[in-house]
Design a protein around this motif. Sequence first.
Motif, PDB file in Angstrom:
ATOM      1  N   THR A  33     102.884 -96.406  -0.606  1.00 57.39           N
ATOM      2  CA  THR A  33     102.193 -96.889  -1.809  1.00 57.39           C
ATOM      3  C   THR A  33     100.962 -97.700  -1.417  1.00 57.39           C
ATOM      4  O   THR A  33      99.884 -97.513  -1.982  1.00 57.39           O
ATOM      5  CB  THR A  33     103.157 -97.753  -2.663  1.00 57.39           C
ATOM      6  OG1 THR A  33     104.314 -96.965  -2.973  1.00 57.39           O
ATOM      7  CG2 THR A  33     102.503 -98.206  -3.947  1.00 57.39           C
ATOM      8  N   LYS A  69     113.281 -87.860 -14.735  1.00 59.65           N
ATOM      9  CA  LYS A  69     111.988 -87.348 -14.263  1.00 59.65           C
ATOM     10  C   LYS A  69     111.747 -87.736 -12.814  1.00 59.65           C
ATOM     11  O   LYS A  69     112.445 -88.572 -12.255  1.00 59.65           O
ATOM     12  CB  LYS A  69     110.861 -87.882 -15.149  1.00 59.65           C
ATOM     13  CG  LYS A  69     110.971 -87.346 -16.579  1.00 59.65           C
ATOM     14  CD  LYS A  69     109.657 -87.389 -17.272  1.00 59.65           C
ATOM     15  CE  LYS A  69     109.786 -86.662 -18.607  1.00 59.65           C
ATOM     16  NZ  LYS A  69     108.836 -87.124 -19.581  1.00 59.65           N
ATOM     17  N   ALA A  73     106.534 -89.047  -8.830  1.00 62.98           N
ATOM     18  CA  ALA A  73     105.411 -88.888  -9.757  1.00 62.98           C
ATOM     19  C   ALA A  73     105.199 -90.178 -10.554  1.00 62.98           C
ATOM     20  O   ALA A  73     104.069 -90.600 -10.792  1.00 62.98           O
ATOM     21  CB  ALA A  73     105.660 -87.723 -10.698  1.00 62.98           C
ATOM     22  N   TYR A  74     106.285 -90.813 -10.958  1.00 67.06           N
ATOM     23  CA  TYR A  74     106.227 -92.074 -11.704  1.00 67.06           C
ATOM     24  C   TYR A  74     105.536 -93.152 -10.866  1.00 67.06           C
ATOM     25  O   TYR A  74     104.617 -93.829 -11.324  1.00 67.06           O
ATOM     26  CB  TYR A  74     107.642 -92.502 -12.089  1.00 67.06           C
ATOM     27  CG  TYR A  74     107.743 -93.846 -12.760  1.00 67.06           C
ATOM     28  CD1 TYR A  74     108.229 -94.952 -12.073  1.00 67.06           C
ATOM     29  CD2 TYR A  74     107.355 -94.022 -14.082  1.00 67.06           C
ATOM     30  CE1 TYR A  74     108.330 -96.190 -12.682  1.00 67.06           C
ATOM     31  CE2 TYR A  74     107.446 -95.265 -14.697  1.00 67.06           C
ATOM     32  CZ  TYR A  74     107.938 -96.346 -13.991  1.00 67.06           C
ATOM     33  OH  TYR A  74     108.018 -97.575 -14.605  1.00 67.06           O
ATOM     34  N   TYR A  76     103.621 -92.732  -8.220  1.00 65.68           N
ATOM     35  CA  TYR A  76     102.250 -92.286  -7.975  1.00 65.68           C
ATOM     36  C   TYR A  76     101.365 -92.691  -9.156  1.00 65.68           C
ATOM     37  O   TYR A  76     100.274 -93.218  -8.987  1.00 65.68           O
ATOM     38  CB  TYR A  76     102.255 -90.761  -7.796  1.00 65.68           C
ATOM     39  CG  TYR A  76     100.898 -90.116  -7.850  1.00 65.68           C
ATOM     40  CD1 TYR A  76     100.398 -89.606  -9.040  1.00 65.68           C
ATOM     41  CD2 TYR A  76     100.105 -90.002  -6.716  1.00 65.68           C
ATOM     42  CE1 TYR A  76      99.143 -89.016  -9.101  1.00 65.68           C
ATOM     43  CE2 TYR A  76      98.855 -89.408  -6.762  1.00 65.68           C
ATOM     44  CZ  TYR A  76      98.378 -88.915  -7.959  1.00 65.68           C
ATOM     45  OH  TYR A  76      97.138 -88.346  -8.025  1.00 65.68           O
ATOM     46  N   THR A  77     101.846 -92.480 -10.367  1.00 64.47           N
ATOM     47  CA  THR A  77     101.071 -92.790 -11.569  1.00 64.47           C
ATOM     48  C   THR A  77     100.818 -94.290 -11.696  1.00 64.47           C
ATOM     49  O   THR A  77      99.689 -94.710 -11.956  1.00 64.47           O
ATOM     50  CB  THR A  77     101.790 -92.264 -12.838  1.00 64.47           C
ATOM     51  OG1 THR A  77     101.981 -90.852 -12.673  1.00 64.47           O
ATOM     52  CG2 THR A  77     100.993 -92.523 -14.091  1.00 64.47           C
ATOM     53  N   ILE A  78     101.862 -95.102 -11.503  1.00 63.12           N
ATOM     54  CA  ILE A  78     101.636 -96.544 -11.656  1.00 63.12           C
ATOM     55  C   ILE A  78     100.780 -97.103 -10.517  1.00 63.12           C
ATOM     56  O   ILE A  78      99.986 -98.009 -10.732  1.00 63.12           O
ATOM     57  CB  ILE A  78     102.935 -97.371 -11.881  1.00 63.12           C
ATOM     58  CG1 ILE A  78     103.948 -97.195 -10.767  1.00 63.12           C
ATOM     59  CG2 ILE A  78     103.551 -97.068 -13.218  1.00 63.12           C
ATOM     60  CD1 ILE A  78     105.187 -98.085 -10.916  1.00 63.12           C
ATOM     61  N   ARG A  80      98.346 -95.391  -8.982  1.00 65.48           N
ATOM     62  CA  ARG A  80      96.987 -94.955  -9.305  1.00 65.48           C
ATOM     63  C   ARG A  80      96.394 -95.836 -10.409  1.00 65.48           C
ATOM     64  O   ARG A  80      95.261 -96.296 -10.315  1.00 65.48           O
ATOM     65  CB  ARG A  80      96.996 -93.488  -9.743  1.00 65.48           C
ATOM     66  CG  ARG A  80      95.606 -92.891  -9.952  1.00 65.48           C
ATOM     67  CD  ARG A  80      95.690 -91.425 -10.298  1.00 65.48           C
ATOM     68  NE  ARG A  80      96.562 -91.205 -11.440  1.00 65.48           N
ATOM     69  CZ  ARG A  80      96.126 -91.154 -12.702  1.00 65.48           C
ATOM     70  NH1 ARG A  80      94.859 -91.263 -12.975  1.00 65.48           N
ATOM     71  NH2 ARG A  80      96.975 -90.952 -13.691  1.00 65.48           N
ATOM     72  N   ASN A  81      97.190 -96.108 -11.432  1.00 58.96           N
ATOM     73  CA  ASN A  81      96.720 -96.953 -12.534  1.00 58.96           C
ATOM     74  C   ASN A  81      96.404 -98.367 -12.060  1.00 58.96           C
ATOM     75  O   ASN A  81      95.414 -98.959 -12.478  1.00 58.96           O
ATOM     76  CB  ASN A  81      97.744 -96.992 -13.676  1.00 58.96           C
ATOM     77  CG  ASN A  81      97.829 -95.663 -14.402  1.00 58.96           C
ATOM     78  OD1 ASN A  81      96.956 -94.815 -14.270  1.00 58.96           O
ATOM     79  ND2 ASN A  81      98.888 -95.481 -15.161  1.00 58.96           N
TER      80      ASN A  81
END
Length: 184
Positions: A33, A69, A73-74, A76-78, A80-81
Motif C-alpha cells: 500500500t 467483494k 480492489a477495496y 486499492y480504491t481507498i 488511490r483515493n
Amino acid sequence: MAGSSIDIKTIEGLWNGDHKAFETVFLTYYNKTKAFIYGYVKSESDAEELAEDLFVNLWINRQAINTAKSFDAYLYTIARNAAINYLNHKYIHLAYTNNFQPDEAGSTSEEDLIAKELGLLIDDLVNKMPEQRKQIYILSRNEGLSNGEIAERLHTSKRNVESQLSLALKEIRKAIFAFILALL
C-alpha cells in the motif's frame, strides 16, 4: 497491489474486530500500500503517513468492508483515493500560498478574494504553530530547503524535521478542507 492476498476468514475476522486478523492484514498489505501511494505522491514520508492513516481508518471503518467483494480492489480504491485527496490538498495549498499573485489592476474577483482569504488563514495557522514547527515549515515551503538542510540549520534530526513538517501539513490540510467545506 497484486501479489499475496489474504483469505476470507481473515477479512471476516477483521470485520468482527479481531486484532490478530487486523495485524495479518496490516503485515500483508502495508508495504504494498505504501509503495502504491508513493507512486502517486513521490514522497516516502508522505506515503508512509498516508498508508498508516489508511490502516487506522480501515480499522475504525472495518464494518464498511463488503466481505463478499474483492478486498484487494477495496484496499486499492481507498489507497488511490487517499493519494488523490492528498495531492488535491497539496496543489490547492501550493496554488494559494506560493503562486498567488494578484494582478496589477488590483482585481477583486471572487477567486482572488477566496485565494487571499485562504492565504491569510494559512499564514495565521503557521504563525500559531509551535516555534520549531513554524521555522521548519517556513524553511521548507518558503525557502525551499531540503529536510536535511533544515535539520542542519536548526541543529536537530532529519526525522524530527520530517515529523514536524508532517504535523504542520496535516494541520494546514485540515484547515483548507474546513475552509473549502465552508464555501460549499
